[in-house]
Design an enzyme around this catalytic site. Structure first.
Site, short mmCIF file in Angstrom:
data_model
loop_
_atom_site.label_atom_id
_atom_site.label_comp_id
_atom_site.label_asym_id
_atom_site.label_seq_id
_atom_site.Cartn_x
_atom_site.Cartn_y
_atom_site.Cartn_z
N SER A 289 44.33 35.84 42.78
CA SER A 289 45.04 36.38 41.91
C SER A 289 45.60 35.60 40.60
O SER A 289 46.38 35.90 40.03
CB SER A 289 46.25 37.31 42.58
OG SER A 289 47.25 36.45 43.49
N THR A 290 44.94 34.78 40.42
CA THR A 290 45.06 33.92 39.49
C THR A 290 44.61 34.32 37.96
O THR A 290 44.97 33.97 36.88
CB THR A 290 44.70 32.35 39.50
OG1 THR A 290 43.30 32.33 39.65
CG2 THR A 290 45.17 31.90 40.84
N TYR B 68 26.00 40.28 47.66
CA TYR B 68 27.24 40.42 47.29
C TYR B 68 27.47 42.14 47.60
O TYR B 68 28.38 42.52 48.35
CB TYR B 68 27.32 40.43 45.64
CG TYR B 68 28.54 41.22 45.20
CD1 TYR B 68 29.97 40.63 45.23
CD2 TYR B 68 28.71 42.37 44.59
CE1 TYR B 68 31.16 41.30 44.71
CE2 TYR B 68 29.93 43.12 44.02
CZ TYR B 68 30.87 42.52 44.12
OH TYR B 68 31.99 43.13 43.52
N THR C 111 45.32 38.31 47.31
CA THR C 111 44.36 37.14 47.38
C THR C 111 43.41 36.89 45.92
O THR C 111 43.27 37.96 45.39
CB THR C 111 43.18 36.99 48.45
OG1 THR C 111 42.47 38.39 48.20
CG2 THR C 111 44.18 37.27 49.76
N GLY D 24 41.59 37.75 36.19
CA GLY D 24 41.08 38.96 36.52
C GLY D 24 41.76 40.26 37.19
O GLY D 24 43.03 40.50 36.89
N ILE D 25 41.13 40.93 38.07
CA ILE D 25 41.78 42.02 38.68
C ILE D 25 42.79 41.58 39.56
O ILE D 25 43.84 42.52 39.46
CB ILE D 25 40.52 42.72 39.55
CG1 ILE D 25 39.48 43.27 38.62
CG2 ILE D 25 41.17 43.73 40.69
CD1 ILE D 25 38.30 43.77 39.40
N GLY D 26 42.68 40.44 40.34
CA GLY D 26 43.89 40.06 41.11
C GLY D 26 45.14 40.00 40.07
O GLY D 26 46.23 40.13 40.76
N SER E 84 33.68 47.67 46.04
CA SER E 84 33.08 47.69 44.76
C SER E 84 31.82 48.99 44.97
O SER E 84 31.20 49.23 45.97
CB SER E 84 32.16 46.54 44.39
OG SER E 84 31.27 46.61 43.60
#
Length: 264
Positions: A15-16, A154, A13, A18-20, A141
């Site tokens: 995932s366009t 967060y 999810t 950064g980390i994804g 995190s």
């Protein structure tokens, strides 16, 4: 050590970028077919094109759906119904005074960061249990353990994700399905760069802003720098493999030593 995910299908999810995106690339390099997810169809298409350039021969599927909603989760599941690997990476964050966070914002954070992962896990786990193999990960995190004063909304949702990893692992007890949380430290992404600049001052050059942020806001980091997305992806890919078959119900740390404890 050779990680081979040939024949496996993954959904990552958010995932366009950064980390994804780094996780999607890492899984594809290991041979998995990867669902690339985001809300905007055009942005997803661009991300898939970029990932195909980055991983020649990589098998990527565009999954344009807002998985923070029940309807979007159903849409993602319909696009990739056979996922053996589910990476719950979606999350939002922003700095805000704790006393200024209203009920609507608290609800939004839980919908996006927590319930999106719960819904997809409910959808995908039954098939994984039936085939006696599966990997589910919740990208949490260090903020879920050391709650940052500037964004407790967060941090609280990331604490919840640690509980999800442990709780759903118990549901999969005795099976070939493993469930873990990945406890990520401060990572260099576009969103984090903007967050850092907002927090320490947009007038500072990036390298100086990063040093100030780590010194003043994450002084407990042993790495003393932001983590690169690929470093997070390396752990996620390992946990997705047969090599991690005895690791389940854990909060696996890729936090740069931010959490000052021997165990989370």
């Amino acid at each position: 050590m050779r990680i081979d995910l040939t024949g496996r299908t993954a959904l990552v999810t958010a995932s366009t970028q950064g980390i994804g995106a780094a996780i999607a690339a890492g899984l594809a390099r290991a041979g998995a077919r990867v669902g690339v997810n985001g809300r905007d169809p055009e942005r997803v298409a661009r991300a898939v094109a970029q990932l195909r350039d980055e991983v020649p021969g990589g098998d990527f599927v565009a999954v344009a759906a807002d998985v923070a909603t029940a309807e979007g989760a159903e849409q993602a599941y319909a696009n990739v119904p056979d996922a053996d690997i589910l990476i719950n990476n979606l999350g939002v964050f922003a700095a805000k005074d704790a006393l200024d966070i209203d009920d609507a914002e608290w609800r939004r954070y839980f919908e996006v960061n927590v319930l999106s992962a719960v819904r997809l896990t409910r959808m995908y786990m039954p098939r994984m249990l039936e085939q006696d193999w599966g990997r589910i990960q919740f990208i949490s995190s260090e903020s879920g353990v050391a709650i940052p004063v500037e964004m407790i909304q967060y941090g609280t949702t990331k604490t919840a994700m640690l509980a999800l990893g442990r709780g759903f692992a118990k549901k999969a007890a005795g099976s070939g399905v493993t469930v873990n949380s990945v406890l990520v430290g401060p990572t260099r992404t576009a969103g984090v760069e903007e967050f850092v600049q907002d927090l320490v001052g947009a007038e500072l050059p990036w390298e100086e802003a990063q040093r100030v942020f780590m010194r003043e806001h994450r002084p407990q980091s042993l790495l003393q720098r932001l983590i690169e997305p690929a470093e997070i992806a390396n752990m996620v890919v390992y946990l997705s493999s047969d090599l991690a078959s005895a690791t389940t119900g854990g909060a696996v740390r890729v936090d740069g030593g931010c959490v000052d404890a021997i165990v989370p």
